[in-house]
Enzyme design. Structure first.
Site, PDB file in Angstrom:
ATOM      1  N   LYS A 119       0.815  -1.222   0.000  1.00  0.00           N
ATOM      2  CA  LYS A 119       0.000   0.000   0.000  1.00  0.00           C
ATOM      3  C   LYS A 119       0.847   1.270   0.000  1.00  0.00           C
ATOM      4  CE  LYS A 119      -4.020  -2.217   1.841  1.00  0.00           C
ATOM      5  NZ  LYS A 119      -5.299  -2.198   2.452  1.00  0.00           N
ATOM      6  N   GLU A 203      -2.613   6.897   7.974  1.00  0.00           N
ATOM      7  CA  GLU A 203      -3.458   7.548   6.993  1.00  0.00           C
ATOM      8  C   GLU A 203      -4.538   8.323   7.730  1.00  0.00           C
ATOM      9  OE1 GLU A 203      -4.337   4.928   3.282  1.00  0.00           O
ATOM     10  OE2 GLU A 203      -6.241   5.206   4.290  1.00  0.00           O
ATOM     11  N   HIS A 238     -14.864  -3.551   8.328  1.00  0.00           N
ATOM     12  CA  HIS A 238     -14.194  -2.973   7.154  1.00  0.00           C
ATOM     13  C   HIS A 238     -14.255  -3.899   5.949  1.00  0.00           C
ATOM     14  CE1 HIS A 238     -12.810   0.332   9.531  1.00  0.00           C
ATOM     15  NE2 HIS A 238     -12.058  -0.419  10.304  1.00  0.00           N
ATOM     16  N   ARG A 295      -6.917  -8.114  -9.329  1.00  0.00           N
ATOM     17  CA  ARG A 295      -7.581  -9.406  -9.593  1.00  0.00           C
ATOM     18  C   ARG A 295      -9.054  -9.142  -9.860  1.00  0.00           C
ATOM     19  NH1 ARG A 295     -10.539  -9.010  -4.959  1.00  0.00           N
ATOM     20  NH2 ARG A 295      -9.409  -8.268  -3.139  1.00  0.00           N
TER      21      ARG A 295
HETATM   22  P1  ADP Z   1      -8.128  -3.964   3.138  1.00  0.00           P
HETATM   23  O1  ADP Z   1      -7.183  -4.037   1.975  1.00  0.00           O
HETATM   24  O2  ADP Z   1      -7.567  -4.561   4.394  1.00  0.00           O
HETATM   25  O3  ADP Z   1      -9.510  -4.452   2.812  1.00  0.00           O
HETATM   26  P2  ADP Z   1      -8.707  -1.145   2.581  1.00  0.00           P
HETATM   27  O4  ADP Z   1      -7.627  -0.135   2.557  1.00  0.00           O
HETATM   28  O5  ADP Z   1      -9.233  -1.623   1.263  1.00  0.00           O
HETATM   29  O6  ADP Z   1      -8.245  -2.398   3.477  1.00  0.00           O
HETATM   30  O7  ADP Z   1      -9.916  -0.589   3.435  1.00  0.00           O
HETATM   31  C1  ADP Z   1     -11.036  -1.368   3.778  1.00  0.00           C
HETATM   32  C2  ADP Z   1     -12.149  -0.474   4.310  1.00  0.00           C
HETATM   33  O8  ADP Z   1     -11.706   0.262   5.461  1.00  0.00           O
HETATM   34  C3  ADP Z   1     -12.625   0.598   3.345  1.00  0.00           C
HETATM   35  O9  ADP Z   1     -13.596   0.126   2.455  1.00  0.00           O
HETATM   36  C4  ADP Z   1     -13.199   1.629   4.305  1.00  0.00           C
HETATM   37  O10 ADP Z   1     -14.478   1.246   4.764  1.00  0.00           O
HETATM   38  C5  ADP Z   1     -12.240   1.566   5.469  1.00  0.00           C
HETATM   39  N1  ADP Z   1     -11.154   2.557   5.297  1.00  0.00           N
HETATM   40  C6  ADP Z   1      -9.920   2.329   4.805  1.00  0.00           C
HETATM   41  N2  ADP Z   1      -9.184   3.445   4.778  1.00  0.00           N
HETATM   42  C7  ADP Z   1      -9.952   4.427   5.270  1.00  0.00           C
HETATM   43  C8  ADP Z   1      -9.751   5.829   5.528  1.00  0.00           C
HETATM   44  N3  ADP Z   1      -8.595   6.428   5.274  1.00  0.00           N
HETATM   45  N4  ADP Z   1     -10.769   6.524   6.074  1.00  0.00           N
HETATM   46  C9  ADP Z   1     -11.954   5.918   6.351  1.00  0.00           C
HETATM   47  N5  ADP Z   1     -12.197   4.616   6.145  1.00  0.00           N
HETATM   48  C10 ADP Z   1     -11.223   3.871   5.611  1.00  0.00           C
END
Ligand code: ADP
Length: 501
Positions: A119, A203, A238, A295
């Site tokens: 990431k 973040e 999440h 993917r």
């Molecule tokens: P993973 O790869 O573990 O699934 P992601 O980065 O795709 O993690 O995030 C999964 C979820 O977490 C997002 O869909 C959102 O709901 C929440 N999320 C991630 N980053 C943020 C952020 N900076 N602010 C608010 N919610 C977030």
């Protein structure tokens, strides 16, 4: 560089293995299944033209074992591998090993997987291409002092995230300074044990966020398009449960801007094949790149339902070295589609995974209803893998019609043997927040009081299902017509009478 693919090993299991094999069959391509001991009687094993056992049950010794999978691919004479989602699908070493063995990996090249799989690397590359990224760090953060300084700069709340993260693991919400130290350590150790990589970064936590992602397709000739967005804001832990397209949150102008940003993000890493660029959309309309999934996504059916394209077929054509047969303006989207993920989970108890035998299984059917399922009556939802039973998707002309259709389909779904997310999905689809289109990733915290408020609804649904089944089987036995066929109408009359009592 055109190379016709004749036989594909599907390095996955369950619904996605079956879904991929169906397209292979349509394309006249032979399919090869690999399966663990626990999966020996699953439908995808029987559906495949050839099937090979991978010794063991645990994912680590079966679907995650690169050498075992590659050696089956060689033995079977497969000229390509489709990784599906999860398992090895985003493992750059797997893509590399396949290529080294002269087998086409149906996905992007291993370098794009490696870049986007980290990431912090993805933030650097995509940020440099001009796409907005969430404010935070692009380098891993090690000690608490440094973390405190960064979090102060970014402003609380912040998220501590694993660089190698996925599936919501290694992610911690931090509201203030006091929480930062313990959360940093917690995220680091969780990331280390889940991914063998303890690096984490910080973040900004976007408030009232919505998860909007764009499906993209890119060929080997530098052509890339997006197939519009999917909104995936209905989540628990999440992780997504319900997805829809179009998103009620986007204006046409914002959609166009984000679509272009998604294509740019993909181009920034020389992306080829199907992929998804995820964004987080703030309540103020600002959007930020979150990550790219290299993917096929779980929720790809709603894109297929609204664009008419078969994403697996497109993936295979691209892997064969074909050019995309359309440009951006050719891609039209029609109507509205929604997907509900049917998981074996106890929605009244914090969505705890459930396991067990599917004693009774009746899937909804009818106009505009699609069920992507990997199980059948008698299948076992085991402890070894993800507890997903199926994906229920619907298409209709408008959002309102699609919601009504999904509620109808959910009411027809009968699963006895494990607890499922069906009552939760029905609750969401019936809620005013969802109907209004104004919802965020906080839906569960805001409206789902841990199942309590709908326990009556759940009870009623379950009761109805048991009564329907009883009516069918009892009346089926008791009253048969002249030709011996059960009289179903008699069963439903009996059911109605029961409800009146
Ligand atoms: P993973 O790869 O573990 O699934 P992601 O980065 O795709 O993690 O995030 C999964 C979820 O977490 C997002 O869909 C959102 O709901 C929440 N999320 C991630 N980053 C943020 C952020 N900076 N602010 C608010 N919610 C977030």
């Amino acid at each position: 560089m055109n190379k016709k693919i004749n036989k594909v090993l599907v390095a996955n299991r369950g619904e996605i293995a079956l879904r991929i094999m169906r397209t292979l069959r349509e394309m006249g391509i032979k399919s090869v299944a690999v399966y663990s001991a626990a999966d020996i009687s699953m439908p995808f094993v029987r559906y495949a033209d050839e099937a090979y056992a991978l010794e063991g049950n645990e994912a680590r010794e079966t679907y995650l074992d690169i050498q075992k999978v590659i050696s089956v691919a060689k033995k079977s004479g497969a000229d390509a591998i489709h990784p599906g989602y999860g398992f090895l699908s985003e493992n750059p070493d797997f893509a590399y090993e396949a290529e080294r063995a002269g087998i086409v990996f149906i996905g992007p090249g291993h370098t794009a997987i490696r870049t986007m799989g980290d990431k912090t690397e993805a933030r650097k590359i995509v940020g440099a291409s001009g796409v907005p990224i969430v404010p935070g760090t692009n380098e891993p953060v090690e000690d608490v002092q440094e973390a405190l300084r960064i979090a102060r700069e970014v402003g609380y709340p912040v998220l501590v995230k694993a660089a190698a993260g996925g599936g919501g693991k290694g992610m911690r919400l931090v509201r203030d300074e006091a929480e930062l130290g313990p959360s940093l350590a917690g995220a680091q150790s969780e990331a280390k044990s889940a991914f063998g990589d303890g690096r984490v970064f910080i973040e900004k936590y976007v408030l009232g966020p919505r998860h909007i992602e764009f499906q993209i397709l890119a060929d080997h000739f530098g052509n890339a398009v997006h197939l519009f967005e999917r909104e995936c804001s209905i989540q628990r832990r999440h992780q997504k449960v319900i997805e829809e397209t179009p998103s009620a949150a986007l204006t046409p102008a914002l959609r166009e801007e984000m679509g272009k940003a998604a294509v740019n993000a993909a181009k920034a890493c020389g992306y080829v094949n199907a992929g998804t660029v995820e964004f987080i959309l703030g309540a103020d309309g600002s959007y930020y790149f979150l990550e790219m999934n290299t993917r096929l996504q779980v929720e790809h059916p709603i894109t297929e339902l609204t664009t008419g394209l078969d994403l697996v077929r497109e993936q295979i054509r691209i892997a064969e070295g074909e050019k995309l047969t359309f440009v951006q303006r050719d891609i039209l989207r029609r109507g509205h589609a929604i997907e509900c993920r049917i998981y074996a989970e106890d929605v009244g108890n914090n969505f705890l995974p459930d396991t067990g035998l599917l004693k009774v299984l009746r899937e909804p059917v009818g106009n505009g209803v699609r069920v992507d399922s990997g199980v059948e009556e008698g299948s076992e939802i085991s402890v070894y893998y993800d507890p997903m039973i199926a994906k229920l998707s619907v298409w209709d002309t408008t959002r309102e019609n699609a919601i009504a259709k999904m509620l109808r389909a959910l009411s027809e779904y009968i699963i006895v043997g494990v607890r499922t997310t069906i009552p939760f999905c029905a609750f969401v689809l019936r809620s005013e927040a969802f109907a209004s289109g104004k919802y965020s990733t906080h839906f569960v915290e805001e409206y789902w009081k841990n199942g309590g408020s709908v326990s009556e609804g759940m009870g009623e649904d379950d009761l109805k299902k048991v009564l329907i089944l009883a009516a069918f089987s009892l009346e089926g036995k008791k009253s048969r017509g002249a030709n011996g066929a059960p009289r179903i109408e008699a069963g439903s009359r009996w059911l109605n009478k029961r409800f009146e009592e």
